[in-house]
Design a protein around this motif. Structure first.
Motif, short mmCIF file in Angstrom:
data_model
loop_
_atom_site.label_atom_id
_atom_site.label_comp_id
_atom_site.label_asym_id
_atom_site.label_seq_id
_atom_site.Cartn_x
_atom_site.Cartn_y
_atom_site.Cartn_z
N HIS A 30 0.88 -1.17 0.00
CA HIS A 30 0.00 0.00 0.00
C HIS A 30 0.92 1.22 0.00
CE1 HIS A 30 -3.65 2.33 0.81
NE2 HIS A 30 -2.79 3.15 1.40
N GLU A 31 0.95 1.94 -1.11
CA GLU A 31 1.78 3.13 -1.21
C GLU A 31 0.99 4.34 -0.73
OE1 GLU A 31 3.39 3.42 -5.14
OE2 GLU A 31 4.37 1.48 -5.01
N PHE A 32 1.63 5.20 0.07
CA PHE A 32 0.96 6.37 0.61
C PHE A 32 0.78 7.47 -0.42
CE2 PHE A 32 3.08 5.01 4.76
CZ PHE A 32 1.99 4.24 5.14
N GLY A 33 1.63 7.51 -1.43
CA GLY A 33 1.55 8.54 -2.46
C GLY A 33 2.72 9.51 -2.38
N ARG A 34 2.83 10.32 -3.39
CA ARG A 34 3.95 11.26 -3.52
C ARG A 34 3.99 12.24 -2.34
NH1 ARG A 34 3.71 16.12 -6.10
NH2 ARG A 34 5.73 17.09 -6.37
N GLY A 35 5.15 12.33 -1.70
CA GLY A 35 5.34 13.27 -0.61
C GLY A 35 4.64 12.89 0.68
N ARG A 36 4.20 11.62 0.79
CA ARG A 36 3.47 11.16 1.98
C ARG A 36 4.28 10.06 2.66
NH1 ARG A 36 -1.96 12.06 2.22
NH2 ARG A 36 -2.39 9.90 2.76
N PHE A 37 4.44 10.17 3.99
CA PHE A 37 5.28 9.24 4.73
C PHE A 37 4.60 8.84 6.02
CE2 PHE A 37 7.79 12.28 2.30
CZ PHE A 37 8.43 11.41 1.43
N GLY A 38 4.77 7.57 6.39
CA GLY A 38 4.11 7.05 7.58
C GLY A 38 5.09 6.49 8.59
N GLY A 39 4.52 5.97 9.65
CA GLY A 39 5.31 5.37 10.72
C GLY A 39 4.79 3.98 11.04
N ASP A 40 4.85 3.63 12.32
CA ASP A 40 4.37 2.32 12.75
C ASP A 40 2.89 2.15 12.46
OD1 ASP A 40 6.86 1.87 13.77
OD2 ASP A 40 6.29 2.15 15.86
N SER A 41 2.50 0.93 12.17
CA SER A 41 1.08 0.59 12.00
C SER A 41 0.63 -0.22 13.20
CB SER A 41 0.86 -0.23 10.73
OG SER A 41 1.16 0.55 9.60
N VAL A 42 -0.64 -0.09 13.51
CA VAL A 42 -1.26 -0.85 14.58
C VAL A 42 -2.37 -1.68 13.96
CG1 VAL A 42 -2.58 -0.68 16.72
CG2 VAL A 42 -0.73 0.92 16.28
N PHE A 43 -2.47 -2.95 14.37
CA PHE A 43 -3.53 -3.82 13.87
C PHE A 43 -4.71 -3.78 14.83
CE2 PHE A 43 -5.61 -8.02 13.71
CZ PHE A 43 -6.06 -7.97 12.40
N ALA A 44 -5.89 -3.51 14.30
CA ALA A 44 -7.14 -3.52 15.07
C ALA A 44 -8.00 -4.66 14.53
CB ALA A 44 -7.87 -2.20 14.93
N PRO A 45 -8.16 -5.77 15.28
CA PRO A 45 -8.93 -6.90 14.78
C PRO A 45 -10.42 -6.56 14.65
CG PRO A 45 -8.28 -7.28 17.05
CD PRO A 45 -7.63 -6.01 16.62
N ARG A 46 -11.05 -7.10 13.63
CA ARG A 46 -12.49 -6.95 13.44
C ARG A 46 -13.19 -7.78 14.52
NH1 ARG A 46 -14.55 -5.55 8.58
NH2 ARG A 46 -12.63 -6.26 7.60
N PRO A 47 -14.22 -7.24 15.18
CA PRO A 47 -14.95 -8.06 16.17
C PRO A 47 -15.47 -9.35 15.52
CG PRO A 47 -15.59 -5.76 16.34
CD PRO A 47 -14.74 -5.88 15.11
N GLY A 48 -15.22 -10.47 16.16
CA GLY A 48 -15.65 -11.77 15.62
C GLY A 48 -14.76 -12.30 14.52
N ALA A 49 -13.58 -11.74 14.34
CA ALA A 49 -12.67 -12.15 13.26
C ALA A 49 -12.32 -13.63 13.39
CB ALA A 49 -11.40 -11.32 13.31
N THR A 50 -12.17 -14.28 12.24
CA THR A 50 -11.82 -15.70 12.22
C THR A 50 -10.47 -15.97 11.57
OG1 THR A 50 -13.06 -15.99 10.17
CG2 THR A 50 -14.24 -16.45 12.22
N SER A 51 -9.88 -14.96 10.96
CA SER A 51 -8.55 -15.14 10.38
C SER A 51 -7.61 -14.08 10.95
CB SER A 51 -8.59 -15.04 8.85
OG SER A 51 -8.97 -13.75 8.44
N GLU A 52 -6.31 -14.36 10.90
CA GLU A 52 -5.34 -13.48 11.56
C GLU A 52 -5.26 -12.09 10.97
OE1 GLU A 52 -1.39 -14.98 11.43
OE2 GLU A 52 -1.36 -15.16 9.25
#
Length: 103
Positions: free
Chosen positions: A23-45
């Protein structure tokens, strides 16, 4: 001035298949750490969302991107513009409503 490591996207690597998604953020856009938020009732990792802060150096704005963790190549599920700049290195953690209720 010391050089900075600027992260311009997210990379999902599947250890079982060896496949990758980007997933590319686009020109001139920069990110940091990502956090995973599980979907309620999720069945896959990877059933949930990746939350990541992005700095748009061209627009001079920070935003929170919400990306579907099952398909990170798709456009973000949501983009939340922050009222102030969020600095690089900002760390976060995901805590569900149920976890908050036990505290």
């Amino acid at each position: 001035m010391r050089p900075r490591l600027l992260l311009d996207g997210l990379l999902k690597y599947d250890l079982e298949t060896g496949s990758t998604q980007v997933h590319e953020f686009g020109r001139g856009r920069f990110g940091g750490d990502s956090v995973f938020a599980p979907r309620p009732g999720a069945t896959s990792e990877d059933d949930g969302w990746l939350l990541t802060m992005v700095w748009d150096a061209l627009a001079k704005k920070s935003e929170l991107l919400v990306v579907d963790a099952r398909n990170i190549t798709a456009p973000p599920v949501a983009r939340i513009i922050m009222p102030k700049r969020v600095p690089y290195g900002f760390h976060a953690n995901w805590v569900s409503e149920a976890q908050m209720a036990t505290r």
